[in-house]
Design a protein around this motif. Structure first.
Motif, PDB file in Angstrom:
ATOM      1  N   ARG A 115       0.845  -1.201   0.000  1.00  0.00           N
ATOM      2  CA  ARG A 115       0.000   0.000   0.000  1.00  0.00           C
ATOM      3  C   ARG A 115       0.872   1.239   0.000  1.00  0.00           C
ATOM      4  O   ARG A 115       1.748   1.405   0.849  1.00  0.00           O
ATOM      5  CB  ARG A 115      -0.921   0.034   1.216  1.00  0.00           C
ATOM      6  CG  ARG A 115      -1.716   1.350   1.341  1.00  0.00           C
ATOM      7  CD  ARG A 115      -2.759   1.269   2.402  1.00  0.00           C
ATOM      8  NE  ARG A 115      -3.827   0.365   2.002  1.00  0.00           N
ATOM      9  CZ  ARG A 115      -4.818   0.688   1.173  1.00  0.00           C
ATOM     10  NH1 ARG A 115      -4.863   1.902   0.637  1.00  0.00           N
ATOM     11  NH2 ARG A 115      -5.746  -0.185   0.868  1.00  0.00           N
ATOM     12  N   ARG A 116       0.618   2.088  -0.990  1.00  0.00           N
ATOM     13  CA  ARG A 116       1.313   3.370  -1.072  1.00  0.00           C
ATOM     14  C   ARG A 116       0.279   4.456  -1.279  1.00  0.00           C
ATOM     15  O   ARG A 116      -0.418   4.471  -2.290  1.00  0.00           O
ATOM     16  CB  ARG A 116       2.324   3.366  -2.217  1.00  0.00           C
ATOM     17  CG  ARG A 116       3.126   4.650  -2.315  1.00  0.00           C
ATOM     18  CD  ARG A 116       4.125   4.590  -3.452  1.00  0.00           C
ATOM     19  NE  ARG A 116       4.922   5.809  -3.514  1.00  0.00           N
ATOM     20  CZ  ARG A 116       5.804   6.077  -4.458  1.00  0.00           C
ATOM     21  NH1 ARG A 116       6.035   5.184  -5.416  1.00  0.00           N
ATOM     22  NH2 ARG A 116       6.476   7.204  -4.453  1.00  0.00           N
ATOM     23  N   GLY A 125       6.222   1.417   0.273  1.00  0.00           N
ATOM     24  CA  GLY A 125       4.883   1.361   0.821  1.00  0.00           C
ATOM     25  C   GLY A 125       4.801   0.414   2.002  1.00  0.00           C
ATOM     26  O   GLY A 125       5.792  -0.182   2.437  1.00  0.00           O
ATOM     27  N   ARG A 126       3.594   0.271   2.530  1.00  0.00           N
ATOM     28  CA  ARG A 126       3.357  -0.623   3.662  1.00  0.00           C
ATOM     29  C   ARG A 126       3.099  -2.036   3.145  1.00  0.00           C
ATOM     30  O   ARG A 126       2.153  -2.269   2.413  1.00  0.00           O
ATOM     31  CB  ARG A 126       2.169  -0.126   4.486  1.00  0.00           C
ATOM     32  CG  ARG A 126       1.879  -0.977   5.715  1.00  0.00           C
ATOM     33  CD  ARG A 126       0.971  -0.237   6.685  1.00  0.00           C
ATOM     34  NE  ARG A 126      -0.282   0.127   6.042  1.00  0.00           N
ATOM     35  CZ  ARG A 126      -1.353  -0.666   6.012  1.00  0.00           C
ATOM     36  NH1 ARG A 126      -1.309  -1.866   6.537  1.00  0.00           N
ATOM     37  NH2 ARG A 126      -2.466  -0.252   5.431  1.00  0.00           N
TER      38      ARG A 126
END
Length: 304
Positions: free
Chosen positions: A162-163, A226-227
């Motif tokens: 996730r970004r 990102g995550r």
């Protein structure tokens, strides 16, 4: 062991194609409405400007509610302005209708700005139309072509990165490559690690039992920022159920809706720069929102 094979008769995946098609239709509808309104506005303004064939020189003698009062040769007209009214006593060029001298404009008249803005709206709508169709066509052809290339075995594990407001599905290989693919419920149920058939080089389509995962971008040699969320080593029935729930269109649209948050702010900025008012804000917001959903579709937004 590496083996070379020919891909089977797996067609383009229904889910990514439907996702992209839905987003594309939405963009085209917004573009059609924007272009149609701009064209109608341009024709109306052009109809006024077309008859203003006579020229004269006059003087600004006053102002009234954002309009300039202009006098020349004993005639006085009031011209709606798009910006500030020239100071009283300013000399100005006048274009008017020889059959009706009361129909006249001066530089900076609102009708001139409306004509320019409407023309730009038509050009912008045409540009977006060509751009979206070209990108969609390239995506379909290039992904289909990659999947027809010989395949080699790769050991991969599925991750989600996730970004910002969007997450994407990636397949991480043992030789430190990251392959972005369009989301499919089947990818969530893959054990980690697992062996797949990879087709292509810079763009890699990944074949798993019964499904072809098409690339949503180029392979990366550096881990995406990102995550990161790793898939479980042995997905269970609960994981499979969540994957099927995430695959529903209502859930996908709810996830993609996060990308709509900036749209009103971009609309405000555009309306301020273009002095387009409420209609300009609505148009810019609608275009930005539609393009955001389209971008999520072509980039392979992960709804999990």
């Amino acid at each position: 062991m590496t083996v070379t094979v020919r891909p089977g008769r797996l067609g383009l995946p229904a889910r990514p194609v439907r996702h992209i098609a839905f987003a594309t239709v939405l963009v085209l509808v917004v573009i059609a409405v924007l272009g149609g309104l701009s064209l109608a506005s341009y024709r109306a303004a052009d109809g006024i400007l077309r008859v203003l064939t006579a020229r004269a020189t006059g003087t600004v003698t006053g102002a009234s509610a954002g309009a300039a009062v202009v006098t020349w040769a004993g005639s006085t007209v009031t011209v709606a302005m798009s910006g500030s009214v020239p100071p009283v006593g300013t000399g100005t060029q006048i274009a008017y209708d020889p059959a009706d001298p009361a129909t006249a404009i001066i530089p900076g008249a609102a009708v001139l700005t409306d004509a320019d803005r409407s023309r730009d709206g038509v050009i912008f709508a045409g540009f977006l139309l060509v751009l979206v169709l070209l990108v969609d066509g390239w995506l379909l052809v290039s992904r289909w072509w990659v999947a027809r290339r010989p395949g080699v075995e790769l050991v991969v594990r599925r991750i989600s990165m996730r970004r910002g407001l969007m997450a994407r599905t990636w397949l991480e290989t043992e030789d430190s490559r990251w392959i972005p693919v369009y989301f499919d419920p089947a990818v969530v149920t893959l054990p980690a690690p697992t062996t797949v058939l990879a087709h292509g080089n810079r763009l890699i389509a990944v074949e798993i039992p019964g499904t072809m995962l098409y690339p949503s971008g180029r392979v990366r040699r550096v881990e995406p920022t990102g995550r990161r969320t790793d898939s479980p080593a042995r997905p269970d029935d609960y994981t499979a159920g969540r994957a099927m729930a995430a695959a529903r269109w209502r859930h996908q649209l709810r996830v993609d809706a996060a990308l709509l948050v900036p749209a009103p702010l971009i609309g405000i900025l555009w309306a301020y720069l273009d002095d387009g008012g409420v209609l300009g804000w609505l148009g810019a917001t609608a275009v930005t929102a539609a393009l955001a959903l389209w971008w999520a579709a072509i980039r392979g937004a992960d709804p999990t």
